[in-house]
Motif scaffolding. Structure first.
Motif, PDB file in Angstrom:
ATOM      1  N   ALA A   1       3.572  19.110  17.043  1.00  0.00           N
ATOM      2  CA  ALA A   1       2.154  18.920  16.738  1.00  0.00           C
ATOM      3  C   ALA A   1       1.964  18.462  15.298  1.00  0.00           C
ATOM      4  O   ALA A   1       1.131  17.597  15.012  1.00  0.00           O
ATOM      5  CB  ALA A   1       1.391  20.217  16.991  1.00  0.00           C
ATOM      6  N   ARG A   2       2.727  19.046  14.402  1.00  0.00           N
ATOM      7  CA  ARG A   2       2.657  18.642  12.992  1.00  0.00           C
ATOM      8  C   ARG A   2       3.030  17.179  12.834  1.00  0.00           C
ATOM      9  O   ARG A   2       2.341  16.407  12.155  1.00  0.00           O
ATOM     10  CB  ARG A   2       3.611  19.521  12.174  1.00  0.00           C
ATOM     11  CG  ARG A   2       3.810  19.091  10.729  1.00  0.00           C
ATOM     12  CD  ARG A   2       5.094  19.688  10.165  1.00  0.00           C
ATOM     13  NE  ARG A   2       6.275  19.187  10.857  1.00  0.00           N
ATOM     14  CZ  ARG A   2       7.489  19.733  10.732  1.00  0.00           C
ATOM     15  NH1 ARG A   2       7.664  20.809   9.979  1.00  0.00           N
ATOM     16  NH2 ARG A   2       8.520  19.207  11.375  1.00  0.00           N
ATOM     17  N   ASP A   3       4.147  16.770  13.438  1.00  0.00           N
ATOM     18  CA  ASP A   3       4.597  15.385  13.316  1.00  0.00           C
ATOM     19  C   ASP A   3       3.593  14.417  13.946  1.00  0.00           C
ATOM     20  O   ASP A   3       3.335  13.335  13.393  1.00  0.00           O
ATOM     21  CB  ASP A   3       5.965  15.217  13.973  1.00  0.00           C
ATOM     22  CG  ASP A   3       7.071  15.966  13.232  1.00  0.00           C
ATOM     23  OD1 ASP A   3       6.809  16.450  12.111  1.00  0.00           O
ATOM     24  OD2 ASP A   3       8.178  16.081  13.786  1.00  0.00           O
ATOM     25  N   ALA A   4       3.024  14.813  15.086  1.00  0.00           N
ATOM     26  CA  ALA A   4       2.038  13.944  15.738  1.00  0.00           C
ATOM     27  C   ALA A   4       0.810  13.769  14.863  1.00  0.00           C
ATOM     28  O   ALA A   4       0.246  12.665  14.767  1.00  0.00           O
ATOM     29  CB  ALA A   4       1.651  14.536  17.094  1.00  0.00           C
TER      30      ALA A   4
ATOM     31  N   ARG B   1       0.849  -1.194   0.000  1.00  0.00           N
ATOM     32  CA  ARG B   1       0.000   0.000   0.000  1.00  0.00           C
ATOM     33  C   ARG B   1       0.882   1.241   0.000  1.00  0.00           C
ATOM     34  O   ARG B   1       2.022   1.208   0.469  1.00  0.00           O
ATOM     35  CB  ARG B   1      -0.921   0.010   1.227  1.00  0.00           C
ATOM     36  CG  ARG B   1      -1.725  -1.273   1.414  1.00  0.00           C
ATOM     37  CD  ARG B   1      -2.536  -1.213   2.696  1.00  0.00           C
ATOM     38  NE  ARG B   1      -3.012  -2.520   3.098  1.00  0.00           N
ATOM     39  CZ  ARG B   1      -4.143  -3.063   2.673  1.00  0.00           C
ATOM     40  NH1 ARG B   1      -4.914  -2.389   1.832  1.00  0.00           N
ATOM     41  NH2 ARG B   1      -4.524  -4.252   3.074  1.00  0.00           N
ATOM     42  N   SER B   2       0.328   2.340  -0.488  1.00  0.00           N
ATOM     43  CA  SER B   2       1.134   3.543  -0.633  1.00  0.00           C
ATOM     44  C   SER B   2       0.258   4.786  -0.498  1.00  0.00           C
ATOM     45  O   SER B   2      -0.797   4.875  -1.132  1.00  0.00           O
ATOM     46  CB  SER B   2       1.826   3.539  -2.009  1.00  0.00           C
ATOM     47  OG  SER B   2       2.570   4.706  -2.201  1.00  0.00           O
ATOM     48  N   ILE B   3       0.683   5.728   0.331  1.00  0.00           N
ATOM     49  CA  ILE B   3      -0.054   6.981   0.483  1.00  0.00           C
ATOM     50  C   ILE B   3       0.903   8.167   0.473  1.00  0.00           C
ATOM     51  O   ILE B   3       2.105   8.016   0.706  1.00  0.00           O
ATOM     52  CB  ILE B   3      -0.861   7.031   1.803  1.00  0.00           C
ATOM     53  CG1 ILE B   3       0.068   6.922   3.012  1.00  0.00           C
ATOM     54  CG2 ILE B   3      -1.950   5.977   1.823  1.00  0.00           C
ATOM     55  CD1 ILE B   3      -0.613   7.186   4.349  1.00  0.00           C
ATOM     56  N   VAL B   4       0.357   9.324   0.170  1.00  0.00           N
ATOM     57  CA  VAL B   4       1.057  10.583   0.380  1.00  0.00           C
ATOM     58  C   VAL B   4       0.149  11.460   1.231  1.00  0.00           C
ATOM     59  O   VAL B   4      -1.031  11.635   0.914  1.00  0.00           O
ATOM     60  CB  VAL B   4       1.395  11.287  -0.941  1.00  0.00           C
ATOM     61  CG1 VAL B   4       1.852  12.727  -0.697  1.00  0.00           C
ATOM     62  CG2 VAL B   4       2.487  10.524  -1.688  1.00  0.00           C
ATOM     63  N   GLY B   5       0.686  11.958   2.332  1.00  0.00           N
ATOM     64  CA  GLY B   5      -0.080  12.803   3.232  1.00  0.00           C
ATOM     65  C   GLY B   5       0.519  14.193   3.311  1.00  0.00           C
ATOM     66  O   GLY B   5       1.725  14.374   3.152  1.00  0.00           O
ATOM     67  N   VAL B   6      -0.330  15.174   3.553  1.00  0.00           N
ATOM     68  CA  VAL B   6       0.108  16.565   3.663  1.00  0.00           C
ATOM     69  C   VAL B   6      -0.516  17.187   4.901  1.00  0.00           C
ATOM     70  O   VAL B   6      -1.723  17.060   5.133  1.00  0.00           O
ATOM     71  CB  VAL B   6      -0.303  17.385   2.416  1.00  0.00           C
ATOM     72  CG1 VAL B   6       0.167  18.843   2.546  1.00  0.00           C
ATOM     73  CG2 VAL B   6       0.251  16.758   1.145  1.00  0.00           C
ATOM     74  N   VAL B   7       0.300  17.855   5.694  1.00  0.00           N
ATOM     75  CA  VAL B   7      -0.158  18.665   6.813  1.00  0.00           C
ATOM     76  C   VAL B   7       0.418  20.062   6.626  1.00  0.00           C
ATOM     77  O   VAL B   7       1.638  20.219   6.535  1.00  0.00           O
ATOM     78  CB  VAL B   7       0.294  18.076   8.168  1.00  0.00           C
ATOM     79  CG1 VAL B   7       0.061  19.082   9.295  1.00  0.00           C
ATOM     80  CG2 VAL B   7      -0.435  16.773   8.456  1.00  0.00           C
ATOM     81  N   LEU B   8      -0.442  21.060   6.547  1.00  0.00           N
ATOM     82  CA  LEU B   8      -0.019  22.450   6.401  1.00  0.00           C
ATOM     83  C   LEU B   8      -0.481  23.244   7.617  1.00  0.00           C
ATOM     84  O   LEU B   8      -1.574  23.026   8.136  1.00  0.00           O
ATOM     85  CB  LEU B   8      -0.604  23.072   5.135  1.00  0.00           C
ATOM     86  CG  LEU B   8      -0.281  22.404   3.797  1.00  0.00           C
ATOM     87  CD1 LEU B   8      -0.931  23.178   2.649  1.00  0.00           C
ATOM     88  CD2 LEU B   8       1.225  22.292   3.585  1.00  0.00           C
ATOM     89  N   GLY B   9       0.349  24.182   8.050  1.00  0.00           N
ATOM     90  CA  GLY B   9      -0.058  25.106   9.091  1.00  0.00           C
ATOM     91  C   GLY B   9      -0.056  24.552  10.489  1.00  0.00           C
ATOM     92  O   GLY B   9      -0.826  25.011  11.344  1.00  0.00           O
ATOM     93  N   GLY B  10       0.811  23.577  10.789  1.00  0.00           N
ATOM     94  CA  GLY B  10       0.889  23.062  12.141  1.00  0.00           C
ATOM     95  C   GLY B  10       1.331  24.137  13.129  1.00  0.00           C
ATOM     96  O   GLY B  10       2.059  25.065  12.774  1.00  0.00           O
ATOM     97  N   THR B  11       0.891  24.006  14.369  1.00  0.00           N
ATOM     98  CA  THR B  11       1.220  25.018  15.377  1.00  0.00           C
ATOM     99  C   THR B  11       2.632  24.856  15.932  1.00  0.00           C
ATOM    100  O   THR B  11       3.194  25.790  16.501  1.00  0.00           O
ATOM    101  CB  THR B  11       0.217  24.961  16.543  1.00  0.00           C
ATOM    102  OG1 THR B  11       0.189  23.626  17.065  1.00  0.00           O
ATOM    103  CG2 THR B  11      -1.182  25.342  16.063  1.00  0.00           C
ATOM    104  N   SER B  12       3.211  23.682  15.757  1.00  0.00           N
ATOM    105  CA  SER B  12       4.589  23.430  16.176  1.00  0.00           C
ATOM    106  C   SER B  12       5.101  22.226  15.405  1.00  0.00           C
ATOM    107  O   SER B  12       4.309  21.469  14.805  1.00  0.00           O
ATOM    108  CB  SER B  12       4.666  23.155  17.679  1.00  0.00           C
ATOM    109  OG  SER B  12       4.049  21.907  17.981  1.00  0.00           O
ATOM    110  N   GLY B  13       6.413  22.026  15.425  1.00  0.00           N
ATOM    111  CA  GLY B  13       6.959  20.860  14.754  1.00  0.00           C
ATOM    112  C   GLY B  13       6.449  19.573  15.357  1.00  0.00           C
ATOM    113  O   GLY B  13       6.119  18.618  14.655  1.00  0.00           O
TER     114      GLY B  13
END
Length: 476
Positions: free
Chosen positions: A249-252, A235-247
């Motif tokens: 929080a973004r990683d979590a 299986r294969s996905i690409v995910g995007v997170v923009l505008g995280g409040t901290s590094g």
């Protein structure tokens, strides 16, 4: 009891207030099945955001494209100008007048996200950073990134430089599928440069099962951004997170998305979802398969080849104020793909739901004098097969185009060159040229036909690219 109930209500109201206070209007996210193009999760995927250093993904796409076409090599030297050397951190810290290799530049962008080296690469490949930014925007359009505009090569603040979560997912998929021979650079954990050992900013590498890249980004205006590719169990996905409040929080958040949606991705699908299409802004090269060396101050060598959503308790999201962008689009013309740029590109556009937008008309200086614009092509083309035995199927069905030439002989030479390099890849393909009118002149498209379906054409084109032949597949 009434007093207890009163305080319980107050506590509940306080909790609601705290949630509202922590709501993040910059947040946008998306997860896409990289094999089918299906959107598995999205929140504000088409709202405009600042890309920050995700910009370097397109800088690297352009670098990989130049490598694949033979215009540069991994050992080519990238000069560092005074302008590049003066860029603010993160940076490699190379002195003006010195140089790095293309491979060192790639590693510096992937790990340290070096702004100075990104600028140097843009100047090297485009002649100037502003010209390179226009080429980046043109490439974004060709990849279906309809709401992305670039103004520099590194992602440092510029109010006109914008993107969306959906567009970044599309670029992430394209990087892996178009350049499998170079994609492994995104998995680089660290690299040596002089006496330095430089580690990767992407903390998910080696810590989250299946994650193999791609890129982090941060500016104060953008927040903390991350594009992540993950593969496991077919299986294969690409995910995007923009505008995280901290590094953190973004990683979590990305960890949650990978854990929730990678198991839901398909094990089967198309081999290449993001097929390049012609756009009104993209110039057409005369020969797609002839390597053109890049000089540091030369004009760029442009080569044509050119949902069920589970809740993860994400923050409330809302678009950033759009006024700061709209003023930059004054006088823009609506973008419309070339009529026959269909097939895989159209399929993934439908699956991912890309939305067209008005885009700035490119400045005249970005259009080479000899550029041919294919939207002026008449409805009917005259077809001439390059082989001695004309085929009725040459101009129908799925085709691969490898270039455009001003003479039929030159177009046929392109076909012969591709056949010599392609070998068994083109053993059953039918070479032919298509004469088209362009700006009062006549040019010839060099194409191979006879492919049974989209998959066959895309597979053949991918194999040709690995042999150094630029191409693109489309429905005739």
């Amino acid at each position: 009891m009434k007093i207890v109930a009163f305080f319980v209500i107050l506590a509940g109201l306080a909790a609601v207030g705290a949630d509202n206070a922590s709501a993040n209007p910059k947040y946008a996210g998306i997860v896409v099945d990289a094999k089918t193009g299906k959107v598995l999760y999205s929140e504000d995927p088409d709202s405009l955001r600042y890309p920050a250093s995700l910009t370097k993904m397109m800088t690297l796409y352009m670098t990989f494209e130049a490598l694949e076409a033979g215009r540069i090599s991994l050992d080519s030297r990238v000069p560092v100008s005074a302008h590049a050397a003066a860029e603010p951190p993160s940076k490699l810290g190379v002195r003006a007048g010195s140089s790095v290799t293309v491979e060192q530049a790639i590693q510096a962008l992937v790990t340290r996200s070096a702004n100075d080296i990104a600028t140097a690469l843009g100047e090297f490949l485009g002649g100037s950073e502003s010209r390179f930014a226009q080429l980046m925007t043109n490439k974004a359009r060709a990849l279906g990134m309809t709401r992305t505009t670039y103004r520099n090569a590194n992602g440092l603040p510029n109010t006109a430089q914008m993107t969306t979560a959906r567009d970044q997912a599309r670029l992430g998929i394209a990087l892996r599928q178009h350049f499998p021979q170079y994609y492994a650079y995104f998995s680089t954990r660290s690299f040596r440069f002089g006496t330095q050992t430089i580690g990767n900013h992407n903390r998910l590498l080696g810590n989250v099962n299946g994650v193999d890249g791609i890129k982090t980004g941060y500016t104060r205006a953008a927040g903390f951004n991350l594009v992540t590719s993950a593969q496991a169990d077919g299986r294969s996905i690409v995910g995007v997170v923009l505008g995280g409040t901290s590094g953190g929080a973004r990683d979590a958040q990305m960890r949650k998305l990978v854990a929730a949606y990678l198991p839901k991705a398909s094990r089967g699908g198309a081999s290449n979802l993001i097929a390049e299409s012609r756009t009104p802004a993209a110039p057409v090269a005369v020969a797609a398969s002839v390597p053109v060396p890049v000089q540091p101050t030369a004009s760029p060598a442009v080569v044509a080849a050119t949902s069920d959503v589970a809740s993860l308790s994400l923050p409330n999201a809302g678009p950033v104020p759009s006024g700061r962008y709209e003023e930059k689009l004054a006088g823009a013309s609506a973008y419309a793909p070339e009529p026959n740029a269909r097939g895989a590109a159209a399929a993934v556009t439908a699956a991912m739901g890309a939305r067209p937008m008005a885009v700035p008309t490119p400045a005249p200086e970005y259009m080479p004098q000899a550029a041919v614009r294919e939207e002026s092509v008449p409805a009917t083309d005259s077809v001439t097969t390059a082989s001695t035995r004309p085929s009725a199927n040459s101009a129908a069905g799925w085709v691969i185009q490898i270039g455009v030439s001003q003479s039929r002989d030159a177009a046929m030479s392109l076909l012969q060159n591709a056949q010599d390099k392609g070998g068994q890849v083109l053993r059953s393909a039918k070479p032919f040229t298509v004469a088209v009118a362009a700006g009062g002149a006549q040019v010839y498209r060099a194409r191979f036909g006879g492919f049974d379906d989209q998959k066959d054409a895309l597979n053949a084109c991918n194999a040709l690219k690995k042999k150094g032949v630029a191409c693109w597949a489309s429905l005739q």
